[in-house]
Motif scaffolding. Sequence first.
Motif, mmCIF file in Angstrom:
data_model
loop_
_atom_site.group_PDB
_atom_site.id
_atom_site.type_symbol
_atom_site.label_atom_id
_atom_site.label_comp_id
_atom_site.label_asym_id
_atom_site.label_seq_id
_atom_site.Cartn_x
_atom_site.Cartn_y
_atom_site.Cartn_z
ATOM 1 N N TYR A 83 32.934 -16.469 24.919
ATOM 2 C CA TYR A 83 32.843 -17.933 24.981
ATOM 3 C C TYR A 83 33.296 -18.469 26.333
ATOM 4 O O TYR A 83 34.340 -18.084 26.862
ATOM 5 C CB TYR A 83 33.695 -18.566 23.878
ATOM 6 C CG TYR A 83 33.750 -20.078 23.980
ATOM 7 C CD1 TYR A 83 32.674 -20.853 23.570
ATOM 8 C CD2 TYR A 83 34.865 -20.714 24.524
ATOM 9 C CE1 TYR A 83 32.705 -22.234 23.678
ATOM 10 C CE2 TYR A 83 34.912 -22.098 24.630
ATOM 11 C CZ TYR A 83 33.824 -22.850 24.212
ATOM 12 O OH TYR A 83 33.854 -24.224 24.330
ATOM 13 N N ASP A 84 32.502 -19.351 26.874
ATOM 14 C CA ASP A 84 32.838 -20.092 28.089
ATOM 15 C C ASP A 84 32.234 -21.481 27.934
ATOM 16 O O ASP A 84 31.019 -21.605 27.736
ATOM 17 C CB ASP A 84 32.271 -19.393 29.328
ATOM 18 C CG ASP A 84 32.637 -20.107 30.616
ATOM 19 O OD1 ASP A 84 32.084 -21.207 30.872
ATOM 20 O OD2 ASP A 84 33.473 -19.576 31.375
ATOM 21 N N PRO A 85 33.029 -22.547 27.998
ATOM 22 C CA PRO A 85 32.490 -23.888 27.724
ATOM 23 C C PRO A 85 31.372 -24.295 28.673
ATOM 24 O O PRO A 85 30.445 -25.010 28.269
ATOM 25 C CB PRO A 85 33.714 -24.799 27.861
ATOM 26 C CG PRO A 85 34.719 -24.010 28.634
ATOM 27 C CD PRO A 85 34.474 -22.586 28.293
ATOM 28 N N ARG A 126 34.577 -23.598 18.064
ATOM 29 C CA ARG A 126 34.136 -23.777 19.449
ATOM 30 C C ARG A 126 32.646 -24.115 19.518
ATOM 31 O O ARG A 126 32.240 -25.016 20.259
ATOM 32 C CB ARG A 126 34.425 -22.500 20.243
ATOM 33 C CG ARG A 126 35.894 -22.295 20.566
ATOM 34 C CD ARG A 126 36.138 -20.923 21.156
ATOM 35 N NE ARG A 126 37.471 -20.806 21.740
ATOM 36 C CZ ARG A 126 37.975 -19.678 22.217
ATOM 37 N NH1 ARG A 126 37.253 -18.557 22.169
ATOM 38 N NH2 ARG A 126 39.185 -19.656 22.741
ATOM 39 N N PHE A 127 31.838 -23.404 18.762
ATOM 40 C CA PHE A 127 30.401 -23.674 18.780
ATOM 41 C C PHE A 127 30.098 -25.075 18.256
ATOM 42 O O PHE A 127 29.246 -25.779 18.782
ATOM 43 C CB PHE A 127 29.663 -22.629 17.943
ATOM 44 C CG PHE A 127 29.394 -21.333 18.662
ATOM 45 C CD1 PHE A 127 30.147 -20.949 19.760
ATOM 46 C CD2 PHE A 127 28.385 -20.490 18.235
ATOM 47 C CE1 PHE A 127 29.904 -19.752 20.420
ATOM 48 C CE2 PHE A 127 28.120 -19.292 18.891
ATOM 49 C CZ PHE A 127 28.886 -18.922 19.989
ATOM 50 N N ARG A 128 30.806 -25.456 17.224
ATOM 51 C CA ARG A 128 30.575 -26.779 16.644
ATOM 52 C C ARG A 128 30.915 -27.888 17.641
ATOM 53 O O ARG A 128 30.291 -28.955 17.626
ATOM 54 C CB ARG A 128 31.419 -26.919 15.379
ATOM 55 C CG ARG A 128 31.120 -28.150 14.553
ATOM 56 C CD ARG A 128 29.766 -28.099 13.886
ATOM 57 N NE ARG A 128 29.657 -29.186 12.911
ATOM 58 C CZ ARG A 128 28.638 -29.387 12.114
ATOM 59 N NH1 ARG A 128 27.603 -28.574 12.162
ATOM 60 N NH2 ARG A 128 28.625 -30.393 11.262
ATOM 61 N N SER A 129 31.878 -27.637 18.514
ATOM 62 C CA SER A 129 32.251 -28.646 19.512
ATOM 63 C C SER A 129 31.118 -28.911 20.499
ATOM 64 O O SER A 129 31.109 -29.948 21.175
ATOM 65 C CB SER A 129 33.513 -28.205 20.266
ATOM 66 O OG SER A 129 33.239 -27.127 21.150
ATOM 67 N N HIS A 130 30.153 -27.994 20.577
ATOM 68 C CA HIS A 130 28.979 -28.184 21.436
ATOM 69 C C HIS A 130 27.779 -28.716 20.655
ATOM 70 O O HIS A 130 26.693 -28.853 21.229
ATOM 71 C CB HIS A 130 28.602 -26.856 22.101
ATOM 72 C CG HIS A 130 29.610 -26.363 23.092
ATOM 73 N ND1 HIS A 130 29.606 -26.734 24.426
ATOM 74 C CD2 HIS A 130 30.678 -25.536 22.943
ATOM 75 C CE1 HIS A 130 30.613 -26.141 25.053
ATOM 76 N NE2 HIS A 130 31.276 -25.410 24.178
ATOM 77 N N GLY A 131 27.970 -28.989 19.369
ATOM 78 C CA GLY A 131 26.866 -29.491 18.552
ATOM 79 C C GLY A 131 26.035 -28.408 17.909
ATOM 80 O O GLY A 131 24.957 -28.687 17.368
ATOM 81 N N PHE A 132 26.511 -27.159 17.938
ATOM 82 C CA PHE A 132 25.794 -26.049 17.326
ATOM 83 C C PHE A 132 26.215 -25.877 15.861
ATOM 84 O O PHE A 132 27.229 -26.419 15.423
ATOM 85 C CB PHE A 132 26.077 -24.742 18.072
ATOM 86 C CG PHE A 132 25.722 -24.766 19.534
ATOM 87 C CD1 PHE A 132 24.576 -25.397 19.983
ATOM 88 C CD2 PHE A 132 26.539 -24.146 20.469
ATOM 89 C CE1 PHE A 132 24.241 -25.413 21.328
ATOM 90 C CE2 PHE A 132 26.220 -24.149 21.820
ATOM 91 C CZ PHE A 132 25.070 -24.786 22.251
ATOM 92 N N LEU A 133 25.440 -25.093 15.129
ATOM 93 C CA LEU A 133 25.685 -24.669 13.746
ATOM 94 C C LEU A 133 25.406 -25.796 12.752
ATOM 95 O O LEU A 133 25.900 -26.919 12.897
ATOM 96 C CB LEU A 133 27.107 -24.137 13.541
ATOM 97 C CG LEU A 133 27.572 -23.036 14.499
ATOM 98 C CD1 LEU A 133 28.981 -22.564 14.119
ATOM 99 C CD2 LEU A 133 26.607 -21.869 14.516
ATOM 100 N N GLY A 134 24.628 -25.457 11.734
ATOM 101 C CA GLY A 134 24.288 -26.414 10.691
ATOM 102 C C GLY A 134 25.362 -26.487 9.621
ATOM 103 O O GLY A 134 26.458 -25.931 9.753
ATOM 104 N N GLU A 135 25.036 -27.186 8.544
ATOM 105 C CA GLU A 135 25.998 -27.335 7.453
ATOM 106 C C GLU A 135 25.252 -27.406 6.129
ATOM 107 O O GLU A 135 24.038 -27.637 6.084
ATOM 108 C CB GLU A 135 26.856 -28.578 7.648
ATOM 109 C CG GLU A 135 26.079 -29.870 7.722
ATOM 110 C CD GLU A 135 26.968 -31.066 8.055
ATOM 111 O OE1 GLU A 135 26.741 -32.141 7.466
ATOM 112 O OE2 GLU A 135 27.876 -30.922 8.894
#
Length: 367
Positions: A83-85, A126-135
Motif C-alpha cells: 500500500y502507498d497512498p 485503507r482501500f475504502r479511504s480511496h473509494g474502493f470496495l463495494g458493500e
Amino acid sequence: MYKALDKWFLSYLRRPRTPAPDGITDLILAVCDHFEPLHATDKRGALERLEVWKHAWPKLAGEFRDSNGVGLRHTFFYPIEQYDPDLLSELAVICKASGAEVEIHLHHEGDTADGLREKLLAGKERFRSHGFLGEDDGGAVRYGFIHGDWALDNSHPNGRHCGVRNELAVLRQTGCFADFTLPSMPSPTQTRIINRIYYARGTDRPKSHDNGEPVRVGGAGKSMHRPAPDELLLVQGPLGLNWRWRKWGFLPRFENGDLTAANPPTPERFRVWERLRIHVEGRPEWLFIKLHTHGGIPQNFNMLLGEPYRQFHRFLSGLCRNSGRYRLHYVTAREMVNLIHAAEAGCTGNPGQYRNFRYHPPPLATG
C-alpha cells in the motif's frame, strides 16, 4: 510434477461435457489483474507505470461496448502489503475514468490467522479511504480476493507463501465475497476441482478448497443466505488443453486463462474457454469466463493496452453482432459474483440487469 498434472489432469479427463444450449448464450467476461506496479521497481517506476495506464486504459475501455452498452471492464487486485497512498490515488483516477474496480491481493509468508485478519482489516480500511470496495445491503464493506503466489489456504506442498490453514474462514469473517485465485497451474497449489464455481468450507487441513459443492440454481433455497458463515465462494477460470494452438505442430498447449504478451487473448483461446463452459449448474446459457493477467509489469502493456487486446474485442463484438447466438457482458469481479448469485437465485433472461444483485458498487463509482 510437470504443470501440476497430478493435481488436475484426471479431473479434466473425467469432466462432464455440457452441451451448448439452444438459443442465446450470454458471455460474461471478467479480467482479474494481479496488479503489482511495484514489481522489480521503486515508487517512481510504479508511478510511471500507472501513468501509462492512466493515459491508455480509459480510452481503450471506451472504444468497445457490450450488449448492454457497457465498456470494457477491468478489476485491479492490488497487493495490500504494498500500500502507498500516492499509488492508490493514481489508481483511483484510472477507475473513475473507466469503470474499473479495485479488490484485494495479498502476498504473505509464515503468517497466522490473527496476523492475516489484521492485514485484511487494515487493507480494507485503507482501500475504502480511496473509494474502493463495494458493500452489501447492510452496509458492510465486502471485497474480492486473490492470493499471492497462488498459495490460498496454505496450499503449497512445502507450506510456502501463506502459513494459515484456516485461511478460508478468516477471509469469510473479514468480508470476502469470493476468491478468484484459481486456476493456479503450473503451480503445485492447483486444486483437483477445475472449471467450476463452487463453495468450499475451511478445515484445519491445508488446501481445504480441494473439495467443495458446485453453485447451482436454487442452491441457496428460499433463505438467500448462501454462502453460509463457514463457506467461501470460489470463482475459477478456465483450465484445459488447447488443441487449436499446438506446440511443435502436434502437442496441445495448456490453457489456464492467463493473458500475457506471449499468450494474448485470441479467437482460438476463446473457443477453448467457451468449450469448457464454466457456469452455475442449471443455468448453462450463462457462461462465466474469468481470466487473469499481471498488468502492472511493462512486458504486458502492449498486449493489454494495445492492438492485441483491440483485435480480440473486435472479434468478440463481431461474433455477437453477426452470429445472433451470443450476448456479451463486460463485468468486474464484483459484478460477476452478483450474476452468479442471481443465477443461483433462479433469475433468467439478460444477466446484465443483475450487476448489482447483492453487492453494491464502491463509493468511487457512485460518488
